[in-house]
Design a protein around this motif. Structure first.
Motif, mmCIF file in Angstrom:
data_model
loop_
_atom_site.group_PDB
_atom_site.id
_atom_site.type_symbol
_atom_site.label_atom_id
_atom_site.label_comp_id
_atom_site.label_asym_id
_atom_site.label_seq_id
_atom_site.Cartn_x
_atom_site.Cartn_y
_atom_site.Cartn_z
ATOM 1 N N GLY A 1 0.821 -1.218 0.000
ATOM 2 C CA GLY A 1 0.000 0.000 0.000
ATOM 3 C C GLY A 1 0.850 1.261 0.000
ATOM 4 O O GLY A 1 0.530 2.251 -0.676
ATOM 5 N N MET A 2 1.945 1.245 0.757
ATOM 6 C CA MET A 2 2.806 2.433 0.816
ATOM 7 C C MET A 2 3.531 2.670 -0.502
ATOM 8 O O MET A 2 3.729 3.804 -0.932
ATOM 9 N N ILE A 3 3.932 1.595 -1.170
ATOM 10 C CA ILE A 3 4.570 1.748 -2.476
ATOM 11 C C ILE A 3 3.604 2.382 -3.476
ATOM 12 O O ILE A 3 3.968 3.304 -4.229
ATOM 13 N N LEU A 4 2.360 1.870 -3.461
ATOM 14 C CA LEU A 4 1.360 2.440 -4.361
ATOM 15 C C LEU A 4 1.046 3.887 -3.989
ATOM 16 O O LEU A 4 0.804 4.731 -4.853
ATOM 17 N N ILE B 1 2.998 10.722 -4.775
ATOM 18 C CA ILE B 1 3.569 11.612 -3.776
ATOM 19 C C ILE B 1 3.411 13.079 -4.149
ATOM 20 O O ILE B 1 3.441 13.970 -3.295
ATOM 21 N N ASN B 2 3.209 13.339 -5.430
ATOM 22 C CA ASN B 2 3.020 14.726 -5.864
ATOM 23 C C ASN B 2 1.642 15.255 -5.505
ATOM 24 O O ASN B 2 1.381 16.454 -5.653
ATOM 25 N N ASP B 3 0.767 14.346 -5.026
ATOM 26 C CA ASP B 3 -0.578 14.764 -4.630
ATOM 27 C C ASP B 3 -0.689 14.649 -3.107
ATOM 28 O O ASP B 3 -1.073 13.603 -2.585
ATOM 29 N N PRO B 4 -0.344 15.709 -2.360
ATOM 30 C CA PRO B 4 -0.322 15.656 -0.881
ATOM 31 C C PRO B 4 -1.648 15.240 -0.271
ATOM 32 O O PRO B 4 -1.679 14.607 0.792
ATOM 33 N N GLU B 5 -2.760 15.571 -0.920
ATOM 34 C CA GLU B 5 -4.066 15.259 -0.335
ATOM 35 C C GLU B 5 -4.342 13.761 -0.295
ATOM 36 O O GLU B 5 -5.128 13.290 0.519
ATOM 37 N N SER B 6 -3.705 13.015 -1.188
ATOM 38 C CA SER B 6 -3.960 11.567 -1.244
ATOM 39 C C SER B 6 -3.077 10.768 -0.294
ATOM 40 O O SER B 6 -3.303 9.582 -0.078
ATOM 41 N N LEU B 7 -2.035 11.425 0.261
ATOM 42 C CA LEU B 7 -1.092 10.694 1.112
ATOM 43 C C LEU B 7 -1.740 10.172 2.395
ATOM 44 O O LEU B 7 -1.517 9.030 2.799
ATOM 45 N N LEU C 1 -2.131 6.286 3.236
ATOM 46 C CA LEU C 1 -1.451 5.702 4.382
ATOM 47 C C LEU C 1 -2.430 4.933 5.275
ATOM 48 O O LEU C 1 -2.112 3.865 5.804
ATOM 49 N N ALA C 2 -3.622 5.491 5.419
ATOM 50 C CA ALA C 2 -4.645 4.818 6.237
ATOM 51 C C ALA C 2 -5.002 3.471 5.644
ATOM 52 O O ALA C 2 -5.109 2.464 6.353
ATOM 53 N N VAL C 3 -5.175 3.428 4.324
ATOM 54 C CA VAL C 3 -5.518 2.167 3.665
ATOM 55 C C VAL C 3 -4.358 1.176 3.800
ATOM 56 O O VAL C 3 -4.564 -0.025 4.017
ATOM 57 N N ALA C 4 -3.113 1.683 3.673
ATOM 58 C CA ALA C 4 -1.955 0.802 3.770
ATOM 59 C C ALA C 4 -1.848 0.144 5.131
ATOM 60 O O ALA C 4 -1.432 -1.017 5.260
ATOM 61 N N LEU C 5 -2.233 0.859 6.183
ATOM 62 C CA LEU C 5 -2.125 0.333 7.541
ATOM 63 C C LEU C 5 -3.232 -0.662 7.893
ATOM 64 O O LEU C 5 -3.129 -1.382 8.894
#
Length: 294
Positions: free
Chosen positions: A164-167, A172-178, A182-186
């Motif tokens: 999830g973190m790799i995806l 990374i250029n879209d700060p709003e999606s980080l 991250l929540a989904v990755a966890l």
């Protein structure tokens, strides 16, 4: 079907976790099919690599059978063994041949049948020992299977998190999606931890606990069966079997029989209707016999 304590434990644990989530946010945020597939699918795949399909199947069948079984009171078992021993002592081992088919414990049924068939003490003892050891090995493998699955779960949760973190870092250029990414990755780490500590780990511990009780019961039956083959005094057999009871149960059993009135027809009534008592708690058995023989 699982036993009562296991069901209560599962319901309580998941209710507390879900309640904590609902009180702090939206439950649907924690729902992810991809995370579920990574954790559950990965655990099953790794387990299949480590163990055979038969081992895995047997493990879940075993825990389902053992936890779905009715509670066992060894004092009730002792009452029945004592009853059979008295019959064998006075009339011979062949007198219980017709009763064996009604026993609901395979180990006891098989052992008494071999005794009736004429096996001597040494041969019968070796057969019963081999059966106990074989059962112990099978239960040990079942516990190891569940323990391994419990160990794999957090690891696959972490794998899902890394994926999830790799995806996420691809955007990374879209700060709003980080934050959302991250929540989904966890979530996969959460799934792996819950599966390990709320399901598989406790089930492994429960199976190990139940297997020890089952083996202790088989050992007690072994002592009783061999005592009958030698036609020992039922009191000698009873004293040998008492060591397999917990101290409190042992004291209650001895105290009850010491105070039992002489000449009661309790034994005769028990032998006539023992089939309906073999699954009951010892206190219930005594209450019913006292009412019926009163």
């Amino acid at each position: 079907m699982l036993d009562r304590s296991t069901i209560i434990g599962f319901i309580s644990g998941f209710t507390l976790i879900l309640s904590a989530i609902v009180l702090q946010g939206d439950l649907m945020v924690f729902a992810s099919m991809s995370a579920f597939l990574i954790v559950v699918g990965g655990v099953l795949a790794a387990t299949l690599v480590n163990y055979s399909y038969e081992n895995i199947k047997y493990s879940f069948l075993t825990i389902s059978r053992m936890m779905g079984a009715k509670s066992v009171d060894l004092r009730t078992d002792m009452e029945l063994m004592r009853m059979f021993a008295k019959k064998v002592r006075t009339e011979g081992i062949l007198t219980i041949d017709d009763e064996i088919k009604d026993l609901n414990n395979d180990f006891l049924q098989n052992g008494l049948q071999l005794a009736v068939d004429g096996y001597n003490r040494k041969s019968l003892g070796n057969i019963l020992d081999d059966e106990i050891q074989s059962h112990e090995r099978q239960l040990s493998i079942s516990v190891k299977v569940l323990d391994s699955m419990s160990e794999y779960s957090p690891a696959f949760g972490m794998i899902g998190t890394l994926i999830g973190m790799i995806l996420m870092l691809q955007n990374i250029n879209d700060p709003e999606s980080l934050g959302a990414g991250l929540a989904v990755a966890l979530i996969t780490t959460l799934y792996g931890t819950i599966l390990s500590n709320m399901v598989l780990g406790p089930l492994a511990g429960k199976l190990e606990y139940l297997s020890k009780l089952d083996l202790n019961r088989k050992e007690m039956f072994r002592v009783g069966i061999l005592s009958m083959v030698e036609e020992e005094n039922p009191r000698i057999m009873e004293n040998k079997m008492l060591i397999y009871l917990e101290p409190k149960q042992r004291a209650e059993y001895k105290k009850y029989h010491e105070k039992l009135p002489y000449g009661t027809n309790r034994e005769e009534k028990l032998f006539q209707e023992w089939t309906k008592y073999q699954n009951k708690e010892w206190e219930t058995l005594n209450e019913n016999l006292e009412v019926e023989t009163g």
